[in-house]
Scaffold this active site. Structure first.
Site, short mmCIF file in Angstrom:
data_model
loop_
_atom_site.label_atom_id
_atom_site.label_comp_id
_atom_site.label_asym_id
_atom_site.label_seq_id
_atom_site.Cartn_x
_atom_site.Cartn_y
_atom_site.Cartn_z
CB THR A 1 -7.37 3.19 -9.66
OG1 THR A 1 -8.44 2.87 -8.79
CG2 THR A 1 -6.23 3.76 -8.87
NE ARG B 1 -12.56 -1.92 -1.46
CZ ARG B 1 -11.77 -1.56 -2.49
NH1 ARG B 1 -11.63 -0.30 -2.81
NH2 ARG B 1 -11.11 -2.47 -3.15
CB VAL B 2 -9.87 1.86 2.76
CG1 VAL B 2 -8.56 2.39 2.22
CG2 VAL B 2 -10.70 3.00 3.36
N GLY B 3 -9.39 0.23 -0.21
CA GLY B 3 -8.59 -0.78 -0.89
C GLY B 3 -7.10 -0.55 -0.69
CG ASP B 4 -4.69 -1.23 -4.10
OD1 ASP B 4 -5.92 -1.21 -4.34
OD2 ASP B 4 -3.84 -0.87 -4.93
CB THR C 1 -4.36 0.20 -11.18
OG1 THR C 1 -5.74 0.02 -11.53
CG2 THR C 1 -3.51 -0.20 -12.37
N GLY C 2 -5.87 -2.22 -9.78
CA GLY C 2 -6.47 -3.55 -9.86
C GLY C 2 -7.35 -3.79 -8.65
N GLY D 1 -8.30 -4.15 -5.19
CA GLY D 1 -7.59 -3.68 -4.00
C GLY D 1 -7.32 -4.73 -2.95
N1 ASP Z 1 -7.20 -0.59 -6.55
C1 ASP Z 1 -8.45 0.15 -6.55
C2 ASP Z 1 -9.28 -0.30 -5.40
O1 ASP Z 1 -9.43 -1.49 -5.21
C3 ASP Z 1 -9.22 -0.01 -7.80
C4 ASP Z 1 -8.47 0.26 -9.07
O2 ASP Z 1 -7.26 0.07 -9.16
O3 ASP Z 1 -9.12 0.71 -10.03
O4 ASP Z 1 -9.84 0.52 -4.72
#
Ligand code: ASP
Length: 326
Positions: free
Chosen positions: A169, A197-200, A220-221, A223
């Site tokens: 990301t 699906r929606v992450g952070d 990032t990481g 989510g």
């Molecule tokens: N945080 C992002 C997600 O989980 C992924 C990422 O940071 O690459 O959607």
């Protein structure tokens, strides 16, 4: 205030040749944003420009180069926030848009809302005259193969195992000459995610935050893990209420996240970038690598591994020249 910008291209272990591309991409993005800042323009403009650069670079998991959902589609999330007013705009699970960060800014500036999702986000994009782009143009061969490999190696049995996936990301935090801080984050999420699906990433306070009185953060990481600990606001809180420096707050929040989620099914680390109100860019990550670049005082710093620090001089009169320092 001395203007500064920091960008990331994801907290991830980059495969071999991708390291060079990730260094190049983050360097270009930070340089683009920095040139905007030294022209006297706003932190928001710099963040948007840097993120567009990263979204257009297929190396990263945002815009072109987004990973595929379990149904082979592309659904993207992005957020932008102005630390001067605390206004933010975001889109989630949006399709067929080249630069979701531009649409997120339109949500911030042209609607009374903070977040538009799915069909509603696409309807808004149409109303704003944002051109549609076919999903084929956003999909890379690499990501098509990654989904195929994922499905053939893991199948449905381990749909919850996120450990082998990239987290590349993108994000940016900037401070302009007036001391205004902005942040943005943009992502295609993670390979084989469920549709919807929606992450952070698009959630202000979770995947990033900006407040002129404290600082700006982009995360990032994994989510779901970042969401569990409200990572961005956890860092802001440590600065605001415990008077910690942004570096100490980021390091401590990431360590606490690893401890708190040690027994969770999906215990994955994360990385963050930030700029405190003193204007100094910082980064911290618990993954093996995180691509980052920052620029301040005419110098650009770039790296992927812990301890990396390639330094370049920014040629102010040129649109793009960076001269590597010895
Ligand atoms: N945080 C992002 C997600 O989980 C992924 C990422 O940071 O690459 O959607």
């Amino acid at each position: 205030m001395e203007p500064a910008i920091i960008v990331h291209g994801g907290a991830v272990k980059f495969s071999g040749e991708k390291v060079g591309r990730a260094l190049e991409g983050t360097k270009n993005a930070a340089s683009r944003g920095y040139r905007i800042l030294i022209q006297g323009r706003s932190a928001i403009d710099a963040v948007q420009a840097a993120i567009c650069e990263l979204e257009n670079d297929p190396t990263f998991d945002a815009g072109t180069g987004s990973p595929l959902t379990s149904e082979g589609d592309i659904e993207m999330d992005a957020v932008i926030m102005d630390g001067r007013t605390l206004e933010s705009g975001a889109v989630a699970a949006v399709k067929n848009v080249k630069n979701p960060i531009v649409l997120a800014r339109m949500v911030m500036e042209n609607t009374p809302h903070c977040l538009l999702v799915g069909q509603g986000a696409n309807q808004f994009a149409d109303e704003e005259g944002v051109p549609r782009i076919s999903k084929e143009k956003l999909i890379t061969e690499e990501n098509r193969n990654k989904l195929l490999e994922f499905k053939s190696s893991y199948g449905k049995a381990v749909m919850n195992d996120f450990s082998t996936r990239d987290h590349d990301t993108v994000g940016a935090v900037a401070i302009d000459k007036d001391g205004n801080i902005a942040f943005g984050t943009s992502t295609g999420g993670i390979t084989n995610k469920r549709p919807g699906r929606v992450g952070d990433s698009p959630l202000a306070g979770i995947g990033g935050y900006a407040d002129n009185k404290v600082g700006g953060i982009s995360c990032t990481g994994h989510g779901e893990s970042i969401t569990r600990v409200a990572l961005a606001y956890d860092i802001i809180s440590k600065m605001k209420y415990a008077n910690m420096t942004i570096q100490a707050a980021a390091d401590e929040a990431l360590s606490e996240m690893s401890e708190k989620l040690a027994n969770a099914e999906n215990n994955f680390s994360a990385g963050v970038i930030g700029i405190g109100k003193d204007g100094v860019p910082v980064y911290s990550f618990k993954t093996e690598q995180m691509a980052w670049a920052w620029a301040r005082n005419g110098k650009l710093h770039n790296g992927v591994n812990p301890g990396d620090d390639d330094v370049y001089s920014v040629e102010i009169d040129s649109d793009s020249t960076l001269i590597k320092d010895d």
